[in-house]
Design an enzyme around this catalytic site. Structure first.
Site, PDB file in Angstrom:
ATOM      1  N   GLU A 125       5.620  -7.172  10.327  1.00  0.00           N
ATOM      2  CA  GLU A 125       4.812  -6.250   9.629  1.00  0.00           C
ATOM      3  C   GLU A 125       3.350  -6.307  10.294  1.00  0.00           C
ATOM      4  OE1 GLU A 125       5.397  -4.678   7.184  1.00  0.00           O
ATOM      5  OE2 GLU A 125       7.424  -5.355   6.570  1.00  0.00           O
ATOM      6  N   CYS A 173      -4.215  -4.298   5.760  1.00  0.00           N
ATOM      7  CA  CYS A 173      -3.509  -3.419   6.819  1.00  0.00           C
ATOM      8  C   CYS A 173      -3.206  -1.913   6.020  1.00  0.00           C
ATOM      9  CB  CYS A 173      -2.097  -4.029   7.035  1.00  0.00           C
ATOM     10  SG  CYS A 173      -1.018  -4.548   5.478  1.00  0.00           S
TER      11      CYS A 173
END
Ligand code: NAP
Length: 473
Positions: free
Chosen positions: A247, A281
């Site tokens: 990720e 993010c």
């Protein structure tokens, strides 16, 4: 009681070497955390390997109940946990509390998933055999987490690992290890057997992680962090061809089409930009706004951003806290300064305040489509606006990045918004919403934003091997 020691084989282990953990809002020391050396790293691998044979065969219902109990404790203790997150990360209390609830939900979701891992039983097309497909825990897993969501990034990995029957070594970011240690304490109180979750805090990270990845007993790496470190770890994982889940970074476009409700788009932009102080993010990084509405959107967003109260995360009424460190804050300032040198216009903010805290103010820039800041993950409260002529231009610019984690689209017409969503190269698209992260949905990116999906029905499969058994009947 604040945990600051290593957690190995069910015991809290102190070490002579310790590292200070700072409160980024005033640079005071919160506590000193134990630093894991090679000895402790090996102990953690031994503990995880020793616990695996029994834990992997524990009834799914038993594993589910541990997660459910941990969820309940986290919710009951949410305020204390949120204060800890706020102190070590800098984010404001409301953001920190929101993160704790989100983080706890991963334990609840995976407590429900633990008992729902389906297999298959089929007839082969030729009729000569039966096809059985089953799932088995992948084994000892290394979980590495970043500083920006110290609770949620830990539970998003620990939850499915426990649900699947894996044992783990967790390595939190060195800026924010205290939250992970607090969650581990909760798991212990929820009845987690010794050795299933081991937490180590080595520094520097590189050699310690290499040591763990080189051990043949470690079968899986689940990493959340920057694309730069992710690429490094993918190379290392290839040495033994171990499973990876990555990720990584994002550079989210936020597209406002000419038929969007501008007030709703501004409200969504405030969430997508300022949740976690922009250190997400998923944070909206690049605003591509149709020329018909660009002026009104920019004015309204600037007005909303100008009303945001900045201050220490636990201070009364603060809506925007400090960045995690002076180093991170200075990266944001440098990006803005360079953007301005290239012709970016400051509509709001744009300068570091004086004082010891790692603060950066809400900032709005209007730039041309080739401004360098559009290539970078800003990780701060900086909205960068580009005016576009058409949906096609918005899509082309949105896709002009190596990242592909999440995108946002605002439009008054659902069919138009879905057409844009389908054309954007990202793993997630939010339509007329500023937040879509949900433990029940698959989280992950296209391109250099990562590999695999966490949460949803996929998350548990990051910790399961698929096995096909063929049998003649
Ligand atoms: P980072 O610098 O990549 O660090 C992440 C983790 O990797 C930390 O635990 C760090 O440990 C460790 N690490 C650093 N260098 C390493 C090395 N050479 N070998 C092995 N491990 C190493 O990222 P960050 O600054 O903490 O977090 C911000 C990044 O995470 C952003 O790019 C953000 O987009 C990304 N992120 C992605 C997601 C997602 O779900 N896609 C979610 C959140 C954040 P130390 O702290 O000890 O250095």
């Amino acid at each position: 009681m604040m945990r600051s020691d290593l957690f190995i084989d069910g015991k809290w282990i102190s070490t002579a070497k310790r590292e200070p953990i700072y409160d980024p809002s005033d640079h005071s020391i919160i506590t000193e955390v134990a630093v894991a050396g090679d000895n402790e790293i090996d102990q953690a691998i031994n503990a995880a390997a020793k616990a695996l044979p029994t834990f992997s065969k524990t009834a799914p219902r038993v594993r589910a109940e541990i997660l459910r109990k941990a969820f309940e404790i986290m919710i009951a203790e949410a305020d204390d946990l949120a204060r800890l997150v706020s102190r070590e990360n800098g984010k404001v209390f409301s953001d920190a509390r929101g993160e704790i609830i989100y983080a706890a939900e991963f334990f609840r979701w995976f407590s429900e998933e633990a008992v729902r891992v389906n297999g298959e039983f089929r007839h082969s097309p030729s009729g000569d055999k039966r096809i059985l497909v089953t799932h088995q825990p992948v084994g000892v897993s290394l979980l590495i987490t970043p500083w920006n969501f110290p609770a949620a990034m830990a539970t998003r990995k620990i939850g499915p690992a426990i649900a699947a029957g894996c044992t783990v070594i967790v390595k939190p970011a060195m800026e924010t290890p205290l939250t992970t240690l607090a969650i581990t304490d909760i798991l212990q109180r929820a009845g987690l057997p010794d050795g299933v979750v081991n937490v180590i805090t080595p520094t520097p990270a590189g050699p310690a992680v290499s040591r763990i990845l080189a051990d043949p007993r470690v079968k899986n790496l689940s990493f959340t962090g920057s694309t730069q470190v992710g690429k490094l770890l993918l190379k290392q994982a290839s040495e033994r061809v171990i499973r990876t889940s990555m990720e990584l970074g994002g550079n989210a476009p936020f597209i406002v089409l000419d038929d969007a409700n501008i007030d709703e788009a501004v409200a969504g932009a405030m969430l997508a930009k300022l949740r976690n102080g922009g250190a997400a993010c998923t944070a909206a990084n690049r605003f591509y706004v149709s020329k018909e509405v660009a002026k009104s959107f920019t004015e309204k967003l600037t007005d909303a951003m100008s009303k945001v109260k900045m201050g220490p995360g636990l201070s009364e009424g603060a809506q925007l806290g400090a960045s995690v460190s002076i180093k991170e804050r200075d990266k944001i300032a440098e990006l803005v300064d360079n953007s301005v040198k290239q012709g970016g216009k400051v509509a709001l903010g744009g300068a570091k305040p004086a004082g010891p805290g790692a603060f950066y103010p809400p900032t709005v820039l209007t730039v041309a489509a080739d401004n360098a800041i559009l290539k970078e993950e800003i990780f701060g409260p900086v909205a960068v606006i580009v005016t576009v002529d058409s949906d096609e231009e918005a899509i082309r610019l949105a896709n002009d990045t190596e990242y592909g984690l999440i995108s946002y689209v605002y439009s008054g017409a659902l069919d138009r918004a879905i057409r844009v969503a389908e054309a954007i190269e990202s793993g997630m698209v939010a339509i007329n919403r500023g937040v879509i992260s949900d433990p029940a949905a698959p989280f992950g990116g296209y391109k250099e934003s990562g590999l695999g999906r966490e949460g949803g029905f996929d998350g548990i499969h990051e910790f399961l091997e698929k096995k096909y058994i063929g049998v003649t009947i």
